[in-house]
Write an enzyme that holds these catalytic residues in place. Sequence first.
Site, PDB file in Angstrom:
ATOM      1  N   ASP A  72      -0.065   4.383  14.569  1.00 57.75           N
ATOM      2  CA  ASP A  72       0.271   5.676  13.972  1.00 57.75           C
ATOM      3  C   ASP A  72       1.725   5.708  13.506  1.00 57.75           C
ATOM      4  O   ASP A  72       2.031   6.173  12.408  1.00 57.75           O
ATOM      5  CB  ASP A  72       0.029   6.795  14.991  1.00 57.75           C
ATOM      6  N   HIS A 105      -4.379  14.444  17.314  1.00 57.66           N
ATOM      7  CA  HIS A 105      -4.586  14.190  15.886  1.00 57.66           C
ATOM      8  C   HIS A 105      -5.467  15.265  15.267  1.00 57.66           C
ATOM      9  O   HIS A 105      -5.145  15.834  14.216  1.00 57.66           O
ATOM     10  CB  HIS A 105      -5.261  12.821  15.693  1.00 57.66           C
ATOM     11  N   THR A 144     -16.654  -9.615 -12.199  1.00 55.58           N
ATOM     12  CA  THR A 144     -17.529 -10.766 -12.416  1.00 55.58           C
ATOM     13  C   THR A 144     -18.940 -10.320 -12.770  1.00 55.58           C
ATOM     14  O   THR A 144     -19.609 -10.936 -13.609  1.00 55.58           O
ATOM     15  CB  THR A 144     -17.547 -11.650 -11.162  1.00 55.58           C
ATOM     16  N   HIS A 147      -4.998  12.096  23.288  1.00 61.02           N
ATOM     17  CA  HIS A 147      -4.383  11.472  22.111  1.00 61.02           C
ATOM     18  C   HIS A 147      -5.163  11.829  20.843  1.00 61.02           C
ATOM     19  O   HIS A 147      -4.580  12.281  19.844  1.00 61.02           O
ATOM     20  CB  HIS A 147      -4.348   9.948  22.300  1.00 61.02           C
ATOM     21  N   GLU A 148      -6.477  11.645  20.882  1.00 59.32           N
ATOM     22  CA  GLU A 148      -7.290  11.958  19.709  1.00 59.32           C
ATOM     23  C   GLU A 148      -7.369  13.461  19.469  1.00 59.32           C
ATOM     24  O   GLU A 148      -7.438  13.904  18.319  1.00 59.32           O
ATOM     25  CB  GLU A 148      -8.696  11.364  19.876  1.00 59.32           C
ATOM     26  N   PRO A 207     -10.290  -5.753  -6.067  1.00 57.66           N
ATOM     27  CA  PRO A 207     -11.434  -6.589  -5.663  1.00 57.66           C
ATOM     28  C   PRO A 207     -12.674  -5.747  -5.404  1.00 57.66           C
ATOM     29  O   PRO A 207     -12.601  -4.646  -4.868  1.00 57.66           O
ATOM     30  CB  PRO A 207     -10.941  -7.266  -4.372  1.00 57.66           C
ATOM     31  N   GLY A 208     -13.815  -6.276  -5.807  1.00 50.99           N
ATOM     32  CA  GLY A 208     -15.085  -5.625  -5.526  1.00 50.99           C
ATOM     33  C   GLY A 208     -15.502  -4.557  -6.509  1.00 50.99           C
ATOM     34  O   GLY A 208     -16.506  -3.873  -6.276  1.00 50.99           O
ATOM     35  N   GLY A 220      -8.676  -5.163 -12.276  1.00 54.60           N
ATOM     36  CA  GLY A 220      -9.111  -4.154 -11.323  1.00 54.60           C
ATOM     37  C   GLY A 220      -9.064  -4.667  -9.907  1.00 54.60           C
ATOM     38  O   GLY A 220      -8.924  -5.876  -9.665  1.00 54.60           O
ATOM     39  N   GLY A 263     -16.485  -5.047  -9.644  1.00 59.81           N
ATOM     40  CA  GLY A 263     -17.544  -5.489 -10.550  1.00 59.81           C
ATOM     41  C   GLY A 263     -17.072  -6.239 -11.769  1.00 59.81           C
ATOM     42  O   GLY A 263     -17.778  -6.240 -12.788  1.00 59.81           O
TER      43      GLY A 263
END
Length: 673
Positions: free
Chosen positions: A524, A451, A233, A447-448, A228-229, A226, A231
């Site tokens: 972008d 988007h 371990t 610019h934003e 990383p992170g 799976g 679960g």
Amino acid sequence: MDNKDKIKNLGKLPNRPYAVWLLILLAITALVMLPRNQQFPTQQFDSRKLMNAAANDELVEISMQEDSVAGKDWYIVNGKIKNPVFGKENAPKDAPRALDFSFKGRITDDMYKKLSDPSAPWTLKEIPSGSFWGNILTSVLPVLIIVGVFFFLFMRQMRSAGKGAMSFGKNRARLLTPDKDRVTFEDVAGCDESKEEVSEVVEFLKNPQRFNAIGAKIPKGILMVGPPGTGKTLLARAVAGEADVPFYSISGSDFVEMFVGVGAARVRDMFEQARKTAPCIVFIDEIDAVGRQRGSGLGGGNDEREQTLNSLLVEMDGFDAHTGVIIIAATNRVDVLDNALLRPGRFDRQVVIDLPDIKGREEILKVHAAKMKLAKDVDLSLIARITPGCSGADLANLLNEGAICAARRNAQEVSTADIDEARDKVFFGRERRKIMDESERRLTAYHEAGHALIQAAIDDGTLPVHKVTIIPRGQSLGSTMFVPSKDIRTESKVHLENQICTSLGGRVAEEIVFGDITNGAAADIKMATKIARKMVCDWGMSKLGPVSFGENQDHIFLGRDITRSQSFSEKTAQMIDAEIRDIMDRQLERARKIISESRQKLDTIASELLIRETIEGADVYAILKGEFSPTPPQKAQEKQSSVGEGKEAQEASKEPDKPIAPHGAEPAFENQM
């Protein structure tokens, strides 16, 4: 003796004799006990010579015991031995050294009277006689003390390092005690299917008769795979907490050593120790460090890693296979593991622990929130919905950052506002109040706004606009944030084209409004090109049809063959480039058309960003529908002045943090200038 007593007694290993240390001890003792080399030979006197020397006053310093007399440090001047000891000021510098003398024999009363005469010119030093054992103790005890201190300090240093000086081939597996930091299946959430698969192993160890009655055999190995992170371990630790058997934990990198043959020896030693305590479980974390494909890459075919892997393969399922030892391994790179390691008989099961869905995220949040003081307005189901693509580690970090935000403002509980601030900080970086002039702020706002306008106009509700800001976060000067309305596992061609079009919206807005473009759209363009290339080369979403052209893109250092050649011709490569260019051009023209037709709405969004710096997604949709009331000019001037006055204070109070992106999260389009 039950399994718990067996686990407790595992750490009580008998002391082993160290022949090497015994030899070192004997060598040091011999060196100390050897007689010291004397610079001048000693002359043996008989009683007549001794008395003649005394009569002629030729003695300077003598030492007398019951049956011996010794003299030292004489000088010869004019052929006679009668000058002071070496080091006195009146000793001639060029005087030759006389021979030391010693007398062994019975000292008579006349000899003692003559030698002990207080008016004699020599110095007499009488040494009392000691017992035999006293002499032995006086000569040997200092040596034993020195050697003992040296041995104690050296062994203490070796033990603190984890292993002795001669234990290179010993394994480094750590025995996990059940009473210390115990983790159970109740502490693991978001992966119910995975827990069910590994819980069968625990059930088999607790009640093997139920499985043996119908001829079932316990799996020899379980490989947890799976991102990383997720679960892996933690789930292995839960198995250790549930099973009443010895549990050994070791990392794949612990087998790797600079000395040839050490890794293979450690593997053999680990399984030998595990067999003595069978039934038991051995957990190997990050097994890809030792289990990569053999005979590939730049490492050659006869290196230390491959010898270690060969030993691991034989121990897991060889001619003398182990019994009662269950191997659990974890990795996030199953694609580079050797095929012989993955076959049934070694790793019989592959348990996939994927990123949690919305239900799993809510369960994970409940586990971590149980240790925190949350306000009543905190809705964990809402947090689970707005955190798609987050792993268990990401969610734990999110709540921890929210608690830190609450503690920073001296609050007693963690509120929803704290978690929202933590989410923006973790996903997009912490706010940075950079000093920008009005032209830069205006450029960033448009610019934003580009988007946000395109995404709100073309999206079907799957990826709505969450927030738009021109406050710098992380490495960006502005951000447009999206929150998926559901977990997105498959993406259609239309959805991918919409992402490309939205990513190009900032560049198009700059071009239309200012008549020029900047380098703020670098990230972008990079992301849009990556999506377009995958559409052509991997997903068959172009005129070239369902053909994969991405086979030659693997790195040779990841266990792949270095001799892999390109699987398509130069003409096909040109066609691929043309298809990518066509996708980018079509979406660029699409973005120009949308912004040109909605120029007034673009101006409204940019104006609100300049005034408020941050606007919610609901305001963007209200502007598109014509249902939004712009901020009055008087309030706009007041907000702009308050923003300008508070910049320096905010600059001093906010420290920059590096942005952290969650695994698989939908990206935000950020203006990097």
